[in-house]
Design a protein around this motif. Structure first.
Motif, PDB file in Angstrom:
ATOM      1  N   GLY A  40       1.923   0.652  -5.728  1.00 42.12           N
ATOM      2  CA  GLY A  40       2.465  -0.038  -4.567  1.00 42.12           C
ATOM      3  C   GLY A  40       3.958   0.113  -4.372  1.00 42.12           C
ATOM      4  N   CYS A  41       4.635   0.931  -5.199  1.00 41.50           N
ATOM      5  CA  CYS A  41       6.092   1.040  -5.079  1.00 41.50           C
ATOM      6  C   CYS A  41       6.529   1.989  -3.968  1.00 41.50           C
ATOM      7  CB  CYS A  41       6.719   1.473  -6.413  1.00 41.50           C
ATOM      8  SG  CYS A  41       6.423   3.182  -6.822  1.00 41.50           S
ATOM      9  N   GLY A  42       5.566   2.716  -3.378  1.00 39.48           N
ATOM     10  CA  GLY A  42       5.903   3.559  -2.235  1.00 39.48           C
ATOM     11  C   GLY A  42       5.896   5.053  -2.499  1.00 39.48           C
ATOM     12  N   LYS A  43       5.330   5.483  -3.613  1.00 37.01           N
ATOM     13  CA  LYS A  43       5.304   6.907  -3.960  1.00 37.01           C
ATOM     14  C   LYS A  43       4.521   7.729  -2.943  1.00 37.01           C
ATOM     15  CE  LYS A  43       3.128   6.083  -7.849  1.00 37.01           C
ATOM     16  NZ  LYS A  43       2.913   4.625  -7.805  1.00 37.01           N
TER      17      LYS A  43
HETATM   18  N1  LIG Z   1      -1.179   1.602   6.385  1.00 42.13           N
HETATM   19  C1  LIG Z   1      -0.549   0.621   5.749  1.00 42.13           C
HETATM   20  N2  LIG Z   1      -0.332  -0.573   6.319  1.00 42.13           N
HETATM   21  C2  LIG Z   1       0.329  -1.557   5.679  1.00 42.13           C
HETATM   22  N3  LIG Z   1       0.821  -1.454   4.432  1.00 42.13           N
HETATM   23  C3  LIG Z   1       0.625  -0.290   3.794  1.00 42.13           C
HETATM   24  C4  LIG Z   1      -0.054   0.820   4.398  1.00 42.13           C
HETATM   25  N4  LIG Z   1      -0.093   1.829   3.517  1.00 42.13           N
HETATM   26  C5  LIG Z   1       0.551   1.381   2.410  1.00 42.13           C
HETATM   27  N5  LIG Z   1       0.987   0.115   2.573  1.00 42.13           N
HETATM   28  C6  LIG Z   1       1.757  -0.671   1.582  1.00 42.13           C
HETATM   29  O1  LIG Z   1       2.922   0.029   1.261  1.00 42.13           O
HETATM   30  C7  LIG Z   1       3.229  -0.115  -0.116  1.00 42.13           C
HETATM   31  C8  LIG Z   1       3.415   1.237  -0.762  1.00 42.13           C
HETATM   32  O2  LIG Z   1       2.169   1.914  -0.751  1.00 42.13           O
HETATM   33  P1  LIG Z   1       1.982   3.333  -1.444  1.00 42.13           P
HETATM   34  O3  LIG Z   1       0.617   3.797  -1.118  1.00 42.13           O
HETATM   35  O4  LIG Z   1       3.102   4.225  -1.052  1.00 42.13           O
HETATM   36  O5  LIG Z   1       2.110   2.964  -2.981  1.00 42.13           O
HETATM   37  P2  LIG Z   1       1.986   3.910  -4.255  1.00 42.13           P
HETATM   38  O6  LIG Z   1       3.289   3.828  -4.965  1.00 42.13           O
HETATM   39  O7  LIG Z   1       1.501   5.253  -3.864  1.00 42.13           O
HETATM   40  O8  LIG Z   1       0.902   3.131  -5.121  1.00 42.13           O
HETATM   41  P3  LIG Z   1      -0.362   3.683  -5.952  1.00 42.13           P
HETATM   42  O9  LIG Z   1       0.172   4.071  -7.300  1.00 42.13           O
HETATM   43  O10 LIG Z   1      -1.249   2.482  -6.035  1.00 42.13           O
HETATM   44  O11 LIG Z   1      -0.970   4.807  -5.191  1.00 42.13           O
HETATM   45  C9  LIG Z   1       2.119  -0.945  -0.710  1.00 42.13           C
HETATM   46  O12 LIG Z   1       2.565  -2.258  -0.851  1.00 42.13           O
HETATM   47  C10 LIG Z   1       1.003  -0.850   0.302  1.00 42.13           C
HETATM   48  O13 LIG Z   1       0.230  -2.017   0.298  1.00 42.13           O
END
Ligand SMILES: Nc1ncnc2c1ncn2[C@@H]1O[C@H](COP(=O)(O)OP(=O)(O)OP(=O)(O)O)[C@@H](O)[C@H]1O
Ligand SMILES: [Mg+2]
Length: 361
Positions: A40-43
């Motif tokens: 969930g950090c935004g990667k």
């Molecule tokens: N389409 C969307 N609408 C609203 N929030 C979103 C959307 N896509 C992602 N988010 C939020 O944005 C944040 C970052 O999401 P992201 O998918 O980039 O995380 P990540 O670092 O890839 O995590 P993971 O390791 O679980 O894949 C999260 O809090 C997620 O809930």
């Protein structure tokens, strides 16, 4: 130096939720950059912006000095590999590899050449006539990588490509991805939450928390000179030991005091003056805690609580002055629970953080 990918003041919000905040990042030509951070950090959001699958709220993205912020994904010269392989189930491996090129109108001879080359690099030649359902997870992921490979892209984007695989396959494919990078020398941006993947693959790691890059450095620097307590605690298993205490003066030199016990800070290269009275946290990795059995005065005496032999290493859990601490020693050194040992730290390899800001001192 020409940058392969440059990200300028990138912001992205989903409605009122801000995921990326004014993020800046330059990735060198041929660099293997790993984006590391917890769920969930935004990667993935950052990677999807680079790929053109998400439109940023603000900022710009350049690939080889070309502003691609508003370009279609297919025009950006990137190839993306996801965690879910996303192969066409009804097509053979060969068709999965060639389909995109055919749609793009490439000549058959060139397509055949590229498919053959990808199959050779990824060692999937014998699988070309099979359908994805007849492949293992590792083989499917190889085909997914192959699909990016045949497109001859400038930049590869990987989003947790190994996380659906079991541990053994994961480490095998990890080595293959490293080999692939060594032979192709393409720029690769690789998202993972696995610190071992990050440490083993990366030229540089960007550690993210809540959409903000906490530290961007080579794996050795990230491991040994973490900029703050978040980075220090995120990397390393078991985690770095954190001891809360303060700076004191002993014989005209700074020392670290915790629960009434002093440890000399000789050997610690502080970036600033160590003022007595400053509240600090001493961070010591398990392999930088030293234990000796030849007796110790009361203050530096610790007791072995638990021993976890791991073959090459032996992991000890010590109790000392109200702290519990993990220590890594060689596999041949065995300690029965209850053994008293003398405790010391390799201060040259330790980290000191300000207790308030949690930044490295
Ligand atoms: N389409 C969307 N609408 C609203 N929030 C979103 C959307 N896509 C992602 N988010 C939020 O944005 C944040 C970052 O999401 P992201 O998918 O980039 O995380 P990540 O670092 O890839 O995590 P993971 O390791 O679980 O894949 C999260 O809090 C997620 O809930
Ligand atoms: Mg993700």
């Amino acid at each position: 130096m020409q940058h392969s990918v440059s990200i300028r003041d990138l912001s992205l919000s989903f409605g009122s939720v801000s995921v990326l905040k004014d993020l800046n990042l330059d990735i060198g030509e041929g660099e293997f950059l790993v984006l590391l951070g917890s769920s969930g950090c935004g990667k993935s959001t950052l990677l999807n912006c680079i790929a053109g699958l998400l439109e940023p709220t603000g900022g710009q993205i350049f690939i080889r000095d070309r502003n691609v912020t508003w370009e279609e994904p297919k025009d950006r010269g990137i190839g993306m590999v996801f965690q879910s392989y996303a192969l066409y189930p009804q097509m053979t491996v060969e068709k999965n590899l060639s389909f995109g090129l055919k749609v793009a109108g490439m000549a058959k001879a060139e397509i055949d050449k590229r498919v053959a080359r990808a199959a050779e690099i990824l060692q999937i030649g014998p699988l070309l006539k099979r359908k994805p359902s007849a492949l293992s997870g590792g083989q499917r992921q190889r085909v997914a990588i192959g699909r990016a490979l045949v497109r001859d892209v400038d930049v590869f984007l990987f989003d947790e490509p190994l996380s659906n695989l079991d541990a053994k396959l994961r480490s095998e494919l990890r080595v293959e991805i490293k080999r692939l990078h060594q032979s192709l020398k393409n720029t690769m941006i690789y998202v993972t939450h696995d610190q071992i993947e990050a440490l083993t693959l990366a030229d540089r790691i960007a550690i993210m928390k809540s959409g903000v890059i906490q530290q961007l450095a080579d794996p050795n620097t990230i491991y040994n000179m973490p900029r703050n307590m978040f980075v220090a605690g995120f990397i390393g298993s078991p985690s770095m030991n954190f001891l809360h205490g303060e700076i004191v003066e002993r014989g005209g030199r700074p020392a670290f005091a915790t629960n009434g016990v002093d440890f000399s800070l000789d050997g610690y290269a502080a970036g600033e003056a160590l003022q007595p009275g400053r509240k600090v946290v001493l961070g010591v990795r398990p392999e930088h805690v030293k234990v000796d059995e030849d007796g110790a005065e009361e203050a530096h005496r610790a007791t072995v609580d638990i021993e976890e032999p791991m073959g090459a290493d032996n992991l000890l859990w010590l109790k000392h002055a109200g702290h519990s601490m993990s220590v890594r020693v060689g596999g041949a050194r065995r300690f029965a629970p209850g053994t008293a040992v003398r405790l010391s730290f390799d201060m040259g390899l330790a980290s000191l953080f300000d207790a308030g800001t949690e930044e490295r001192i």
